[in-house]
Design an enzyme around this catalytic site. Structure first.
Site, PDB file in Angstrom:
ATOM      1  N   LYS A 146      38.919   0.776 -21.537  1.00 57.10           N
ATOM      2  CA  LYS A 146      37.708  -0.081 -21.468  1.00 57.10           C
ATOM      3  C   LYS A 146      36.959  -0.279 -20.123  1.00 57.10           C
ATOM      4  O   LYS A 146      35.786  -0.288 -19.934  1.00 57.10           O
ATOM      5  CB  LYS A 146      37.924  -1.570 -22.426  1.00 57.10           C
ATOM      6  CG  LYS A 146      38.001  -1.333 -23.808  1.00 57.10           C
ATOM      7  CD  LYS A 146      38.344  -2.472 -24.516  1.00 57.10           C
ATOM      8  CE  LYS A 146      38.291  -2.104 -26.129  1.00 57.10           C
ATOM      9  NZ  LYS A 146      38.842  -3.202 -26.898  1.00 57.10           N
TER      10      LYS A 146
ATOM     11  N   THR B   9      30.222   1.853 -39.479  1.00 59.94           N
ATOM     12  CA  THR B   9      31.236   1.812 -40.880  1.00 59.94           C
ATOM     13  C   THR B   9      32.708   1.265 -40.572  1.00 59.94           C
ATOM     14  O   THR B   9      33.472   1.399 -41.517  1.00 59.94           O
ATOM     15  CB  THR B   9      31.531   3.307 -41.143  1.00 59.94           C
ATOM     16  OG1 THR B   9      31.717   4.051 -39.940  1.00 59.94           O
ATOM     17  CG2 THR B   9      30.228   3.923 -41.779  1.00 59.94           C
TER      18      THR B   9
END
Ligand code: NAP
Length: 317
Positions: free
Chosen positions: A140, A14
């Site tokens: 990350k 989304t």
């Protein structure tokens, strides 16, 4: 007979990039699953977006990062998991939630490829990044470490700069619409950076998932015609509007001093602009060119002001 295409689960479908990944996966003919979380409550826009995915052929799966079994059940259905969970501090930053997804993928044991939420500067090249922006790269890298320790087959996508964020405002932080009068150059405006249309990023990501050459590699999306300095970006815009902009410049010392006055989330983003636009961090290293592979594809960028045709290519190492 052509090999069957992987079934793909998009987590974060989304989101800004995630919705493009859903579209690209469907367009490439993959059975596409979208994880949606029960926590979205009465967010009617999100519900309508999910329904539009369903109408386009996607399968919706419910799952929550707070419910391990729901994640395991979702990843068991597919071959490939792509995560595009948020990682922009001025919106939200949830990169480390992916450690739960890694755990679920490891337990499920069936996933042939995992692409974590990266899609920016290669964090492995950012050892010397400044505070506070280095948190993006550090988080990350923590996710990469967990993936590799779990032995999960993966691909990391380094997509460089999202065109919408950087080109729209002529590479000026905090601006996403181009001015017709004046532009502030960051330093001399000459270090080259790499700007990629978000739909292209999604398309190349999907192209990479079933490609054996990208297994356990980093894919750099760096179309040669999209490698531009801020001055070149401004020139393209000036040609489009038929007018020269008034230019001033902010030195790196002034930029860093002004950055300190901002709140934390702004500082994170400004640090990234600093590394890209003053230091040229996207272009100051070599990619293993021996495996350079041009994709036979030409695409017209739709994001202003870059109306040039981009010969899109990807590199991997
Ligand atoms: N290179 C660049 O210039 C650049 C620019 C922007 C982003 N990026 C990178 O691209 C990636 C995606 O960023 P984005 O801006 O597209 O993300 P985004 O639109 O901010 O959010 C993506 C998704 O994260 C989900 N999410 C947020 N909080 C969550 C939570 N607590 N639990 C579960 N899901 C949650 C959202 O789900 P809901 O809809 O359910 O809330 C949404 O689907 C990140 O890695 C980011 O660093 C790169």
């Amino acid at each position: 007979m052509a090999a069957e295409k992987s079934k793909v689960l998009i987590v974060g479908g989304t989101g800004y990039l995630g919705k493009r990944l859903v579209k690209a996966s469907l367009a490439a003919g993959h059975q596409t699953y979208v994880l949606h979380r029960p926590e979205i409550g009465v967010d009617i826009d999100k519900v309508q977006l999910l329904l539009s995915f369903k109408h386009q052929g996607a399968h919706l799966l419910t799952g929550s990062f707070d419910d391990h079994h729901s994640l395991v059940n979702a990843v068991k259905v597919v071959d490939v998991v792509i995560c595009a969970i948020s990682g922009v501090h001025i919106r939200t930053h949830q990169i480390l939630l992916q450690l739960k997804l890694v755990h679920a993928i490891k337990e499920a044991g069936n996933v042939k490829r995992f692409l974590p939420s990266e899609f920016g500067t290669d964090p492995a090249k950012m050892d010397n990044a400044m505070e506070p922006g280095r948190i993006t790269f550090d988080d990350k890298m923590k996710v990469r470490k967990a993936i590799e320790e779990a032995g999960i087959p993966h691909t990391y996508v380094s997509a460089n700069c999202f065109a919408g964020y950087f080109l729209g405002g002529l590479c000026q932080p905090g601006q996403i619409l181009p001015s017709k009068d004046h532009v502030v150059l960051l330093g001399d405006g000459n270090p080259p950076a790499i700007y990629v249309d978000e739909d292209d990023i999604a398309m190349y990501t999907i192209k990479a998932i079933d490609d054996p050459r990208t297994l356990n590699k980093t894919v750099y999306i760096s179309p040669p015609k999209n490698i531009l300095s801020q001055r070149q970006v401004v020139e393209i815009w000036e040609k489009l509007i038929g007018k020269e902009l008034h230019k001033s410049s902010i030195s790196k010392e002034e930029f860093l001093a002004a950055m300190k006055e901002q709140d934390y989330s702004e500082q994170v983003g400004l640090t990234h602009y600093y590394h890209v636009c003053y230091e040229g961090c996207l272009t100051n290293f070599e990619i293993g060119m021996e495996e350079w592979k041009p994709l036979n594809f030409i695409r017209k960028s739709t994001t202003p002001p870059s109306n040039n045709t981009c010969a899109a290519t990807y590199n991997y190492h």
